[in-house]
Design a protein around this motif. Structure first.
Motif, PDB file in Angstrom:
ATOM      1  N   UNK A 192     -21.582   5.935 -15.349  1.00 51.99           N
ATOM      2  CA  UNK A 192     -21.349   4.576 -14.865  1.00 51.99           C
ATOM      3  C   UNK A 192     -20.440   3.803 -15.811  1.00 51.99           C
ATOM      4  N   UNK A 193     -19.743   2.814 -15.242  1.00 48.95           N
ATOM      5  CA  UNK A 193     -18.917   1.901 -16.024  1.00 48.95           C
ATOM      6  C   UNK A 193     -19.845   0.900 -16.710  1.00 48.95           C
ATOM      7  N   UNK A 194     -19.907   0.990 -18.054  1.00 44.20           N
ATOM      8  CA  UNK A 194     -20.824   0.130 -18.813  1.00 44.20           C
ATOM      9  C   UNK A 194     -20.121  -1.087 -19.397  1.00 44.20           C
ATOM     10  N   UNK A 240     -12.835   4.600 -20.200  1.00 43.09           N
ATOM     11  CA  UNK A 240     -13.039   6.046 -20.301  1.00 43.09           C
ATOM     12  C   UNK A 240     -12.295   6.866 -19.252  1.00 43.09           C
ATOM     13  N   UNK A 241     -12.226   6.424 -17.982  1.00 40.36           N
ATOM     14  CA  UNK A 241     -11.516   7.241 -16.992  1.00 40.36           C
ATOM     15  C   UNK A 241     -10.041   7.473 -17.331  1.00 40.36           C
ATOM     16  N   UNK A 242      -9.476   6.613 -18.182  1.00 39.51           N
ATOM     17  CA  UNK A 242      -8.063   6.765 -18.546  1.00 39.51           C
ATOM     18  C   UNK A 242      -7.831   7.562 -19.810  1.00 39.51           C
ATOM     19  N   UNK A 243      -8.893   8.029 -20.463  1.00 38.73           N
ATOM     20  CA  UNK A 243      -8.727   8.789 -21.693  1.00 38.73           C
ATOM     21  C   UNK A 243      -8.019  10.109 -21.407  1.00 38.73           C
ATOM     22  N   UNK A 261      -3.807   6.681 -23.667  1.00 41.12           N
ATOM     23  CA  UNK A 261      -3.605   6.593 -22.222  1.00 41.12           C
ATOM     24  C   UNK A 261      -2.150   6.864 -21.838  1.00 41.12           C
ATOM     25  N   UNK A 262      -1.240   6.762 -22.809  1.00 43.05           N
ATOM     26  CA  UNK A 262       0.177   7.016 -22.542  1.00 43.05           C
ATOM     27  C   UNK A 262       0.558   8.482 -22.757  1.00 43.05           C
ATOM     28  N   UNK A 263      -0.379   9.268 -23.234  1.00 44.25           N
ATOM     29  CA  UNK A 263      -0.104  10.677 -23.476  1.00 44.25           C
ATOM     30  C   UNK A 263      -0.061  11.426 -22.140  1.00 44.25           C
TER      31      UNK A 263
END
Length: 342
Positions: free
Chosen positions: A94-96, A80-83, A253-255
């Motif tokens: 939190x990272x699930x 999610x942090x890279x979306x 993530x490449x956008x």
């Protein structure tokens, strides 16, 4: 005097009882459980509305923002942090873990009302594991045209954001209606041949991509190949099929705010000694698009791009980027900075 005092005391006691009863009713309403039918057709009992959720898909994370329910998200899928555009919005969540290998210990600590994820999580035991922990798992994917509206409505109901879901679907359907109106006269033999790829693979006949292609008046060169979404094909085969248009999707993530990642992909086709002989490359009809505009939450905008690429004469007055800009501003609350399609 005594009678008046007795009446006053009785009224006070009645008011106190009513207050207790109302508090009890409120508590009962707050903890009310409902049974929903999820995207896999399963009956699942969940608290309503859910106030603490863990989301194990990118599209559900973005939909939480669209529905103005980000504050209810306590855990998200590890990527999610890279979306693009929404990743930073979940800094407090939190990272699930992964969608197929979630962090059950972390989820237990978070103690969510419900976990939402892919149908494939039923097959690998994720749902059963969570059930054993007393946490309901709901299949809600929001990434397939066949069930998209039901999924959005489902998540809106789970989060108590039904009106927000209706507003988003109105926007989504306005784009789908625009595409349908302009492509309805395209006959089967006028459908544009399309090579849809992530690089060296395409969708086979069981890939579920036909409804997307049909909506924009296109046909896949891989429609008769056995397999689903990752059928490997070589350049010579692609040349033999000779697509009119090539659409290459890349991960979101490449956008980036610049078009370089998309341009680099487009140039790889011009530099390929076999693929550069296809009609699509020779006519300059190679396009690149981010996943979210391909099969993600904003696929209606992606289909608008496809429709224009396949039938430019029918959509010459339409700029799909303007629809993406409107979506990002209206539903994500930010200005569009990234380049999603080229």
């Amino acid at each position: 005097m005594r009678e008046a005092l007795s009446i006053s005391i009785t009224l006070i006691l009645l008011m106190a009882a009513a207050t207790v009863l109302c508090a009890s009713c409120a508590a009962q309403a707050a903890s009310e459980n409902i049974t929903i039918i999820d995207s896999a057709g399963r009956e699942v009992e969940i608290p309503y509305p859910a106030n603490k959720v863990v989301l194990l898909t990118a599209d559900n994370c973005e939909l939480a923002v669209v529905l103005d329910a980000r504050d209810k998200v306590v855990g998200v899928e590890k990527s999610a942090p890279g979306y693009a555009e929404i990743g930073e919005m979940f800094g407090k969540a939190a990272n699930a873990g992964g969608s197929q290998e979630p962090d059950f210990e972390k989820i237990a600590d978070l103690n969510p009302d419900v976990v939402l994820g892919y149908k494939s999580s039923l097959e690998n035991g994720v749902a059963d594991e969570l059930k054993g922990m007393g946490i309901p798992f709901v299949v809600c994917e929001c990434n397939r045209i066949q069930t998209f509206e039901k999924d959005v409505e489902l998540m809106g109901r789970i989060l108590g954001k039904e009106d927000n879901a209706k507003e988003f679907l109105a926007f989504h359907n306005s784009i789908m209606d625009l595409i349908a109106e302009r492509t309805r006269s395209i006959s089967s033999d006028q459908r544009t041949s399309l090579y849809l790829t992530g690089g060296g693979t395409t969708f086979g006949k069981d890939g579920g991509i036909e409804p997307y292609l049909s909506a924009v008046g296109a046909k896949s060169i891989g429609s008769e190949l056995p397999g689903e979404s990752s059928v490997t094909v070589d350049p010579e085969w692609v040349l033999d099929q000779d697509p009119q248009v090539i659409v290459h999707w890349i991960t979101s993530s490449k956008i980036k705010p610049t078009p370089e990642p998309l341009i680099e992909v487009k140039e790889s086709y011009s530099n390929d000694p076999v693929l550069n002989m296809t009609t699509a490359v020779k006519d300059g009809r190679v396009h690149v698009i981010g996943w979210c505009l391909f099969k993600g939450l904003r696929f209606s905008i992606g289909l608008l791009y496809w429709a224009k690429w396949c039938h430019p004469e029918l959509f010459q007055d339409i700029d799909p980027e303007e629809y993406n800009r409107e979506y990002v501003k209206k539903f994500l609350g930010i200005d569009l900075e990234n380049v999603w399609a080229q």
